[in-house]
Design a protein around this motif. Sequence first.
Motif, mmCIF file in Angstrom:
data_model
loop_
_atom_site.group_PDB
_atom_site.id
_atom_site.type_symbol
_atom_site.label_atom_id
_atom_site.label_comp_id
_atom_site.label_asym_id
_atom_site.label_seq_id
_atom_site.Cartn_x
_atom_site.Cartn_y
_atom_site.Cartn_z
ATOM 1 N N THR A 27 0.864 -1.179 0.000
ATOM 2 C CA THR A 27 0.000 0.000 0.000
ATOM 3 C C THR A 27 0.898 1.225 0.000
ATOM 4 O OG1 THR A 27 -1.629 -1.199 1.348
ATOM 5 C CG2 THR A 27 -1.857 1.195 1.207
ATOM 6 N N GLU A 28 0.723 2.086 -0.992
ATOM 7 C CA GLU A 28 1.521 3.308 -1.072
ATOM 8 C C GLU A 28 0.669 4.494 -0.669
ATOM 9 O OE1 GLU A 28 3.991 3.900 -4.515
ATOM 10 O OE2 GLU A 28 3.996 1.747 -4.943
ATOM 11 N N THR A 29 1.236 5.357 0.174
ATOM 12 C CA THR A 29 0.605 6.611 0.552
ATOM 13 C C THR A 29 1.580 7.726 0.190
ATOM 14 O OG1 THR A 29 1.551 6.807 2.781
ATOM 15 C CG2 THR A 29 -0.434 5.405 2.545
ATOM 16 N N PRO A 30 1.192 8.972 0.320
ATOM 17 C CA PRO A 30 2.155 10.051 0.058
ATOM 18 C C PRO A 30 3.344 10.033 1.029
ATOM 19 C CG PRO A 30 -0.085 10.895 -0.002
ATOM 20 C CD PRO A 30 -0.166 9.488 0.514
ATOM 21 N N ASN A 31 3.197 9.336 2.173
ATOM 22 C CA ASN A 31 4.217 9.367 3.213
ATOM 23 C C ASN A 31 5.095 8.130 3.269
ATOM 24 O OD1 ASN A 31 2.814 11.746 4.152
ATOM 25 N ND2 ASN A 31 1.326 10.341 5.009
ATOM 26 N N ALA A 32 4.602 6.995 2.794
ATOM 27 C CA ALA A 32 5.340 5.741 2.995
ATOM 28 C C ALA A 32 4.772 4.640 2.107
ATOM 29 C CB ALA A 32 5.254 5.305 4.456
ATOM 30 N N VAL A 33 5.508 3.529 2.083
ATOM 31 C CA VAL A 33 5.032 2.299 1.455
ATOM 32 C C VAL A 33 4.927 1.259 2.560
ATOM 33 C CG1 VAL A 33 5.539 0.456 -0.192
ATOM 34 C CG2 VAL A 33 6.116 2.831 -0.753
ATOM 35 N N MET A 34 3.749 0.675 2.715
ATOM 36 C CA MET A 34 3.520 -0.364 3.706
ATOM 37 C C MET A 34 3.370 -1.698 2.988
ATOM 38 S SD MET A 34 2.968 2.539 5.263
ATOM 39 C CE MET A 34 1.559 3.173 4.434
ATOM 40 N N THR A 35 4.091 -2.707 3.455
ATOM 41 C CA THR A 35 3.984 -4.055 2.920
ATOM 42 C C THR A 35 3.394 -4.930 4.009
ATOM 43 O OG1 THR A 35 5.921 -3.698 1.516
ATOM 44 C CG2 THR A 35 5.233 -5.987 1.886
ATOM 45 N N THR A 36 2.187 -5.413 3.776
ATOM 46 C CA THR A 36 1.479 -6.236 4.763
ATOM 47 C C THR A 36 1.897 -7.684 4.591
ATOM 48 O OG1 THR A 36 -0.400 -4.724 4.665
ATOM 49 C CG2 THR A 36 -0.787 -6.896 5.656
ATOM 50 N N PHE A 37 2.355 -8.294 5.697
ATOM 51 C CA PHE A 37 2.757 -9.700 5.716
ATOM 52 C C PHE A 37 1.636 -10.594 6.232
ATOM 53 C CE2 PHE A 37 6.813 -7.344 6.589
ATOM 54 C CZ PHE A 37 7.322 -7.466 5.318
ATOM 55 N N ALA A 38 0.810 -10.081 7.142
ATOM 56 C CA ALA A 38 -0.335 -10.819 7.682
ATOM 57 C C ALA A 38 -1.299 -9.812 8.291
ATOM 58 C CB ALA A 38 0.099 -11.828 8.747
ATOM 59 N N SER A 39 -2.597 -10.113 8.190
ATOM 60 C CA SER A 39 -3.647 -9.252 8.738
ATOM 61 C C SER A 39 -4.947 -10.050 8.703
ATOM 62 C CB SER A 39 -3.774 -7.969 7.905
ATOM 63 O OG SER A 39 -4.342 -8.248 6.637
ATOM 64 N N PRO A 40 -6.045 -9.490 9.203
ATOM 65 C CA PRO A 40 -7.303 -10.227 9.144
ATOM 66 C C PRO A 40 -7.714 -10.643 7.720
ATOM 67 C CG PRO A 40 -7.492 -8.475 10.744
ATOM 68 C CD PRO A 40 -6.170 -8.282 10.035
ATOM 69 N N THR A 41 -7.383 -9.808 6.714
ATOM 70 C CA THR A 41 -7.753 -10.154 5.337
ATOM 71 C C THR A 41 -6.610 -10.792 4.551
ATOM 72 O OG1 THR A 41 -7.212 -7.935 4.540
ATOM 73 C CG2 THR A 41 -9.509 -8.335 5.198
ATOM 74 N N LEU A 42 -5.473 -10.985 5.198
ATOM 75 C CA LEU A 42 -4.322 -11.628 4.560
ATOM 76 C C LEU A 42 -3.781 -12.673 5.535
ATOM 77 C CD1 LEU A 42 -2.451 -11.665 2.071
ATOM 78 C CD2 LEU A 42 -0.998 -10.011 3.264
ATOM 79 N N GLY A 43 -4.270 -13.869 5.433
ATOM 80 C CA GLY A 43 -3.872 -14.941 6.337
ATOM 81 C C GLY A 43 -4.828 -15.151 7.503
ATOM 82 N N GLY A 44 -5.774 -14.226 7.680
ATOM 83 C CA GLY A 44 -6.774 -14.384 8.729
ATOM 84 C C GLY A 44 -6.249 -14.174 10.134
ATOM 85 N N ALA A 45 -5.182 -13.420 10.287
ATOM 86 C CA ALA A 45 -4.582 -13.202 11.603
ATOM 87 C C ALA A 45 -5.362 -12.165 12.405
ATOM 88 C CB ALA A 45 -3.142 -12.720 11.433
ATOM 89 N N ASP A 46 -5.387 -12.321 13.723
ATOM 90 C CA ASP A 46 -5.970 -11.297 14.591
ATOM 91 C C ASP A 46 -5.053 -10.082 14.659
ATOM 92 O OD1 ASP A 46 -8.227 -12.797 15.231
ATOM 93 O OD2 ASP A 46 -7.281 -13.683 16.994
ATOM 94 N N GLN A 47 -3.751 -10.328 14.599
ATOM 95 C CA GLN A 47 -2.758 -9.264 14.609
ATOM 96 C C GLN A 47 -2.357 -8.954 13.167
ATOM 97 O OE1 GLN A 47 -1.373 -7.720 17.514
ATOM 98 N NE2 GLN A 47 -3.184 -8.733 18.311
ATOM 99 N N ALA A 48 -1.912 -7.723 12.957
ATOM 100 C CA ALA A 48 -1.362 -7.364 11.655
ATOM 101 C C ALA A 48 0.146 -7.218 11.804
ATOM 102 C CB ALA A 48 -1.968 -6.059 11.154
ATOM 103 N N LEU A 49 0.867 -7.591 10.753
ATOM 104 C CA LEU A 49 2.320 -7.448 10.709
ATOM 105 C C LEU A 49 2.658 -6.826 9.363
ATOM 106 C CD1 LEU A 49 5.149 -8.074 11.946
ATOM 107 C CD2 LEU A 49 5.040 -10.259 10.711
ATOM 108 N N TRP A 50 3.388 -5.696 9.407
ATOM 109 C CA TRP A 50 3.718 -5.021 8.159
ATOM 110 C C TRP A 50 5.050 -4.300 8.288
ATOM 111 C CZ3 TRP A 50 0.376 -3.252 11.781
ATOM 112 C CH2 TRP A 50 0.467 -1.931 12.195
#
Length: 125
Positions: free
Chosen positions: A12-35
């Motif tokens: 995900t790119e924003t004007p301030n940064a690029v975030m790369t999601t490794f796990a989240s509720p919609t990516l792997g079904g994790a309760d925690q997010a890791l990016w």
Amino acid sequence: MPVVRSGEVRRTETPNAVMTTFASPTLGGADQALWQVEMAPGASGPEHAMDAEQIWRAVAGGATVRIADADDVPLAPGDTVVLPAGTVRRIVADADAGFTAVVTGAGGAHAVVAGAEPVVPAWIA
């Protein structure tokens, strides 16, 4: 046991940064997010708070965490900062080196910016 393969991560790119999601509720079904957050030299995020705790681990470059009504907190590679829920902050990347961090927090947490409705950032959804 879900496994998120390297080709499945979400950027995900924003004007301030690029975030790369490794796990989240919609990516792997994790309760925690890791990016991972990658900020260009001198970039800064918006002043905001999260409604859940986040843990930031600096891995490259440097940054200053500007906490409302408190002293600035410098971060260098290897430093870890725990940001409690409700902490109003702004992350400012080093002017020369930029900043990269690995972050974890509650999946689905809301970002709160003064004057705006709370929103779940795409990288932690």
